[in-house]
Design a protein around this motif. Structure first.
Motif, mmCIF file in Angstrom:
data_model
loop_
_atom_site.group_PDB
_atom_site.id
_atom_site.type_symbol
_atom_site.label_atom_id
_atom_site.label_comp_id
_atom_site.label_asym_id
_atom_site.label_seq_id
_atom_site.Cartn_x
_atom_site.Cartn_y
_atom_site.Cartn_z
ATOM 1 N N GLY A 285 -69.925 84.478 46.553
ATOM 2 C CA GLY A 285 -70.770 83.593 47.342
ATOM 3 C C GLY A 285 -70.890 82.288 46.250
ATOM 4 N N ALA A 286 -71.101 82.137 45.062
ATOM 5 C CA ALA A 286 -71.166 81.298 44.347
ATOM 6 C C ALA A 286 -69.770 80.373 44.035
ATOM 7 C CB ALA A 286 -71.427 81.858 42.922
ATOM 8 N N ALA A 287 -68.700 81.052 44.084
ATOM 9 C CA ALA A 287 -67.666 80.255 44.167
ATOM 10 C C ALA A 287 -67.420 79.658 45.557
ATOM 11 C CB ALA A 287 -66.513 81.247 43.968
ATOM 12 N N ILE A 288 -67.659 80.230 46.731
ATOM 13 C CA ILE A 288 -67.595 79.431 47.788
ATOM 14 C C ILE A 288 -68.613 78.525 47.999
ATOM 15 C CG2 ILE A 288 -68.015 79.721 50.284
ATOM 16 C CD1 ILE A 288 -67.356 82.775 50.139
ATOM 17 N N ALA A 289 -69.715 78.695 47.578
ATOM 18 C CA ALA A 289 -70.675 77.397 47.649
ATOM 19 C C ALA A 289 -70.244 76.290 46.719
ATOM 20 C CB ALA A 289 -72.062 77.898 46.990
ATOM 21 N N HIS A 290 -69.715 76.504 45.660
ATOM 22 C CA HIS A 290 -69.088 75.373 44.764
ATOM 23 C C HIS A 290 -67.769 74.582 45.588
ATOM 24 C CE1 HIS A 290 -66.659 73.588 41.387
ATOM 25 N NE2 HIS A 290 -67.799 73.103 41.122
ATOM 26 N N LYS A 291 -67.030 75.476 45.989
ATOM 27 C CA LYS A 291 -66.000 75.022 46.826
ATOM 28 C C LYS A 291 -66.142 74.079 47.915
ATOM 29 C CE LYS A 291 -61.175 74.966 47.691
ATOM 30 N NZ LYS A 291 -60.339 74.296 46.507
ATOM 31 N N LEU A 292 -67.100 74.567 48.756
ATOM 32 C CA LEU A 292 -67.390 73.854 49.889
ATOM 33 C C LEU A 292 -68.267 72.669 49.529
ATOM 34 C CD1 LEU A 292 -68.412 76.445 52.702
ATOM 35 C CD2 LEU A 292 -66.195 75.081 52.195
ATOM 36 N N GLY A 293 -69.040 72.788 48.317
ATOM 37 C CA GLY A 293 -69.602 71.402 47.848
ATOM 38 C C GLY A 293 -68.712 70.494 47.576
ATOM 39 N N THR A 294 -67.639 70.969 46.825
ATOM 40 C CA THR A 294 -66.416 69.810 46.324
ATOM 41 C C THR A 294 -65.926 69.108 47.593
ATOM 42 O OG1 THR A 294 -65.046 71.435 46.010
ATOM 43 C CG2 THR A 294 -66.131 70.965 44.121
ATOM 44 N N LYS A 295 -66.041 69.812 48.739
ATOM 45 C CA LYS A 295 -65.466 69.333 49.968
ATOM 46 C C LYS A 295 -66.559 68.429 50.656
ATOM 47 C CE LYS A 295 -61.536 71.369 49.378
ATOM 48 N NZ LYS A 295 -60.241 70.511 49.491
ATOM 49 N N GLY A 296 -67.637 68.075 49.972
ATOM 50 C CA GLY A 296 -68.658 67.367 50.770
ATOM 51 C C GLY A 296 -69.684 68.107 51.589
ATOM 52 N N TYR A 297 -69.672 69.224 51.467
ATOM 53 C CA TYR A 297 -70.910 69.866 52.333
ATOM 54 C C TYR A 297 -72.072 69.711 51.594
ATOM 55 C CZ TYR A 297 -67.646 71.992 55.924
ATOM 56 O OH TYR A 297 -66.724 72.132 56.728
ATOM 57 N N SER A 298 -73.313 69.828 52.203
ATOM 58 C CA SER A 298 -74.584 70.011 51.504
ATOM 59 C C SER A 298 -74.501 71.570 51.643
ATOM 60 C CB SER A 298 -75.578 69.484 52.332
ATOM 61 O OG SER A 298 -75.554 67.974 52.425
ATOM 62 N N ILE A 299 -75.036 72.085 50.466
ATOM 63 C CA ILE A 299 -75.069 73.409 50.320
ATOM 64 C C ILE A 299 -76.411 74.298 50.033
ATOM 65 C CG2 ILE A 299 -74.321 75.373 48.625
ATOM 66 C CD1 ILE A 299 -72.103 73.986 50.035
ATOM 67 N N VAL A 300 -76.640 75.154 50.831
ATOM 68 C CA VAL A 300 -77.827 75.949 51.078
ATOM 69 C C VAL A 300 -77.642 77.147 50.529
ATOM 70 C CG1 VAL A 300 -79.758 77.038 52.192
ATOM 71 C CG2 VAL A 300 -78.566 74.748 52.924
ATOM 72 N N ILE A 301 -77.998 77.505 49.264
ATOM 73 C CA ILE A 301 -77.846 78.997 48.888
ATOM 74 C C ILE A 301 -79.259 80.001 49.255
ATOM 75 C CG2 ILE A 301 -77.866 80.471 46.394
ATOM 76 C CD1 ILE A 301 -77.003 77.608 45.103
ATOM 77 N N ALA A 302 -78.781 80.855 49.852
ATOM 78 C CA ALA A 302 -79.868 81.767 50.178
ATOM 79 C C ALA A 302 -79.514 83.061 49.472
ATOM 80 C CB ALA A 302 -79.568 81.940 51.722
ATOM 81 N N ASP A 303 -80.503 83.559 48.603
ATOM 82 C CA ASP A 303 -80.398 84.748 47.805
ATOM 83 C C ASP A 303 -81.769 85.269 47.397
ATOM 84 O OD1 ASP A 303 -77.674 85.341 45.821
ATOM 85 O OD2 ASP A 303 -79.626 86.349 45.284
ATOM 86 N N ILE A 304 -81.791 86.540 47.432
ATOM 87 C CA ILE A 304 -82.740 87.306 47.179
ATOM 88 C C ILE A 304 -83.368 87.302 45.645
ATOM 89 C CG2 ILE A 304 -81.665 89.627 46.305
ATOM 90 C CD1 ILE A 304 -83.982 90.888 48.445
#
Length: 295
Positions: free
Chosen positions: A15-34
């Motif tokens: 999940g962390a790697a996906i968040a970083h990858k999409l963030g570098t593509k210009g997405y605003s990232i929402v991390i939802a985690d317990i």
């Protein structure tokens, strides 16, 4: 306005790697985690990388938490474009006789019900603009080791849920896809990062000669949520270095080749193979010899 992506279980691992990858593509990232501490760690990591990101503590098995997550994201950004249902927990390894109903429910509630809940509440807002839902399943949906029943069932359910959602949500221009990773070394993306301790055998038994990385999954996600993948929905992608296509029959040659990979020494593996051949005819002599060697 950036597109917005929610990644559940986004604080560590895949999940962390996906968040970083999409963030570098210009997405605003929402991390939802317990895990609040891990979530704050990942949030700082993303922001230090120049990525617009927020963290919302969320238990995906809680309907209240999930509903709150989607409401807060929409209040801040006014849209939800991508949902990556990645949050999940593993299995205890206990036998079926020892597994408890509590364990079964905890795994199913997090892995499968959590995927359903997040999809249900994201659609409320995602249908306004269309979007993509990516569900992280596992090759455990197709093949198992002993004592993985709750986990395997949850991941198999995710794949079935994926094609059902794809059909139901197509009217909103929402694509739904599942990904089934194989063996992934998440060491680098833990909190804090760890040093990998995988062996030569771990890597070289794969057709690709290495264990997978979270970045491998993130790259596939990045493609699937893009317009280049606009004709893809309702399917599962297995990404496992080729492991699920291998047929393995245990014999002396397989053992010798495995030992060669393990020790990175063909001569040693050949000597052990000869020892195995001798043991077939004289077990007691070989056992005595080995006891003298190992003490």
């Amino acid at each position: 306005m950036n597109k917005v992506s929610i990644i559940t279980g986004g604080a560590r691992g895949i999940g962390a790697a996906i968040a970083h990858k999409l963030g570098t593509k210009g997405y605003s990232i929402v991390i939802a985690d317990i895990d609040e501490n891990a979530g704050q760690y990942r949030l700082n990591y993303l922001k230090n990388s120049g990525i617009d990101a927020i963290f919302i503590k969320t238990d995906v098995s809680s309907e209240h938490d999930v509903s709150n997550l989607m409401d807060k994201v929409y209040e801040k950004y006014g849209r939800i474009d991508v949902l990556v249902n990645n949050a999940g927990i593993g299995f205890s390894g206990r036998s079926i006789e020892e597994q408890t109903l509590e364990e079964w429910r905890r795994i199913i509630d997090t892995n499968l019900t959590g995927t359903w809940l997040c999809s249900k509440y994201a659609v409320k807002y995602m249908k306004n603009t269309g979007g993509v839902i990516i569900n992280i399943a596992s090759t455990r949906a197709f093949q198992s080791e002993p004592n993985t029943e709750p986990y395997s069932a949850s991941k198999g359910g995710i794949i079935a849920l994926t094609h059902a959602l794809a059909v139901s949500l197509s009217k909103y221009n929402i694509r739904v896809i599942s990904i089934s990773p194989g063996w992934i070394d998440t060491s680098k993306w833990q909190v804090p990062p760890r040093t990998s301790n995988l062996s030569n055998l771990d890597h070289k038994q794969h057709l690709t000669k290495r264990v997978g990385l979270p970045e491998d999954i993130a790259s596939l996600v990045s493609f699937l949520v893009s317009d280049e993948a606009s004709w893809i929905s309702g399917v599962n992608f297995t990404i496992d270095g080729g492991m699920t296509v291998k047929m393995i029959y245990i014999d002396e040659n397989v053992i010798q080749n495995s030992l060669a990979l393990l020790f990175d020494d063909y001569e040693l593996s050949a000597l052990i193979r000869r020892l195995i051949d001798k043991a077939k005819n004289n077990k007691e002599e070989i056992k005595k010899l080995l006891k003298e060697i190992v003490g």
